[in-house]
Design an enzyme around this catalytic site. Structure first.
Site, mmCIF file in Angstrom:
data_model
loop_
_atom_site.group_PDB
_atom_site.id
_atom_site.type_symbol
_atom_site.label_atom_id
_atom_site.label_comp_id
_atom_site.label_asym_id
_atom_site.label_seq_id
_atom_site.Cartn_x
_atom_site.Cartn_y
_atom_site.Cartn_z
ATOM 1 N N LYS A 94 13.405 -5.305 1.361
ATOM 2 C CA LYS A 94 12.021 -5.463 1.838
ATOM 3 C C LYS A 94 11.860 -6.623 2.824
ATOM 4 O O LYS A 94 10.821 -6.768 3.443
ATOM 5 C CB LYS A 94 11.072 -5.683 0.650
ATOM 6 C CG LYS A 94 11.165 -4.643 -0.451
ATOM 7 C CD LYS A 94 10.689 -3.290 0.022
ATOM 8 C CE LYS A 94 10.710 -2.226 -1.047
ATOM 9 N NZ LYS A 94 9.749 -2.354 -2.091
ATOM 10 N N GLU B 115 -5.047 -4.286 -5.251
ATOM 11 C CA GLU B 115 -4.031 -5.345 -5.121
ATOM 12 C C GLU B 115 -4.595 -6.523 -4.334
ATOM 13 O O GLU B 115 -4.393 -7.687 -4.698
ATOM 14 C CB GLU B 115 -2.787 -4.776 -4.425
ATOM 15 C CG GLU B 115 -2.029 -3.777 -5.285
ATOM 16 C CD GLU B 115 -0.917 -3.042 -4.570
ATOM 17 O OE1 GLU B 115 -0.072 -2.472 -5.263
ATOM 18 O OE2 GLU B 115 -0.897 -3.021 -3.332
ATOM 19 N N GLY C 296 0.799 -1.232 0.000
ATOM 20 C CA GLY C 296 0.000 0.000 0.000
ATOM 21 C C GLY C 296 0.823 1.270 0.000
ATOM 22 O O GLY C 296 0.264 2.363 0.037
ATOM 23 N N GLY C 297 2.162 1.106 -0.076
ATOM 24 C CA GLY C 297 3.009 2.298 -0.162
ATOM 25 C C GLY C 297 2.629 3.171 -1.348
ATOM 26 O O GLY C 297 2.778 4.393 -1.319
#
Ligand code: 5RP
Length: 230
Positions: free
Chosen positions: A130, A112, A104-105
């Site tokens: 990440k 999504e 959600g960045g």
């Protein structure tokens, strides 16, 4: 303005490019698939364009990805018409050893999550920055209905976290984003369930009930590693 695909590839950090390149081998030629959103996915679309016929149609998780697909000559498909997809490929903001994700960045989390849910296999592509042992350093994005912004923020505070309104951002669905700091995410599935129960909260950026099935992690040396849920 849309950056052209040659520039996307020449500017891509080696880790993102390595992950995107490795993901090409997961794609079945000509089969419709879901494609997420973000800079790693942009690299994937640029690589797909170089292999005519590999992907002829795809469901996109954001209007930006739709534009990139169209620019690459790939038909944008409607999920209502495709039925279940065999494959969804998308990036992430954080990934833990169980392949639970924070996403959600880029504010595309709702679409999504829908495409991930509607796909048999979810392959996550990311550079190795990440990977984390426990989710939560990256502020957890949640998408909220505009009139519920303050109410949802108060509920988040009651849960011990610190919501921050992402100023100036309206999602593809006309909603707003709160970035939630200081969540202690020792049980991602339980937290996702609790958040999903808040009225006015459309989607939380925890992808744990439906996490990734495979992680392709690109390293700075240009090599990629495949990781399955631990
Ligand atoms: C967008 C996302 C992206 O997948 C996530 O932000 C990763 O982006 P990038 O590939 O640019 O690092 O969840 O909502």
């Amino acid at each position: 303005m849309l950056v052209d695909n040659a520039t996307v590839l020449s500017d891509a950090p080696p880790g993102k490019r390595a992950a995107a390149e490795a993901a090409l081998s997961r794609i079945e030629e000509g089969a419709p698939l879901g494609i997420g959103s973000g800079s790693t996915v942009d690299v994937l679309v640029a690589l797909i364009e170089r292999q005519p016929g590999l992907v002829t149609g795809a469901v996109a998780a954001s209007s930006k990805t739709e534009q990139r697909l169209q620019a690459a000559g790939i038909e944008v498909l409607d999920l209502n018409m495709t039925g279940t997809l065999e494959l969804y490929i998308d990036g992430a903001d954080e990934v833990d050893p169980g392949l639970n994700l924070i996403k959600g960045g880029g504010a595309a989390l709702t679409r999504e999550k829908i495409i991930a849910a509607a796909s048999r296999r979810f392959v996550c592509i990311a550079d190795d920055s990440k990977r984390v042992e426990q989710l939560g350093d990256f502020p957890l994005p949640i998408e909220v209905i505009p009139m519920a912004r303050s109410y949802v923020a108060r509920q988040i505070v009651l849960m011990g976290a610190d919501p921050e309104y992402r100023e100036g951002v309206v999602t593809d669905n006309g909603n707003l984003i709160l970035d939630c700091h200081e969540f202690s995410i020792d049980d991602p599935k339980a937290l996702e369930k609790r958040l999903n129960a808040i009225a006015g909260l459309v989607t939380c950026g925890l992808f744990a009930a439906r996490g990734a099935d495979e992680l392709i992690l690109g390293r700075p040396d240009g090599k990629a590693e495949t990781i399955l849920p631990g």
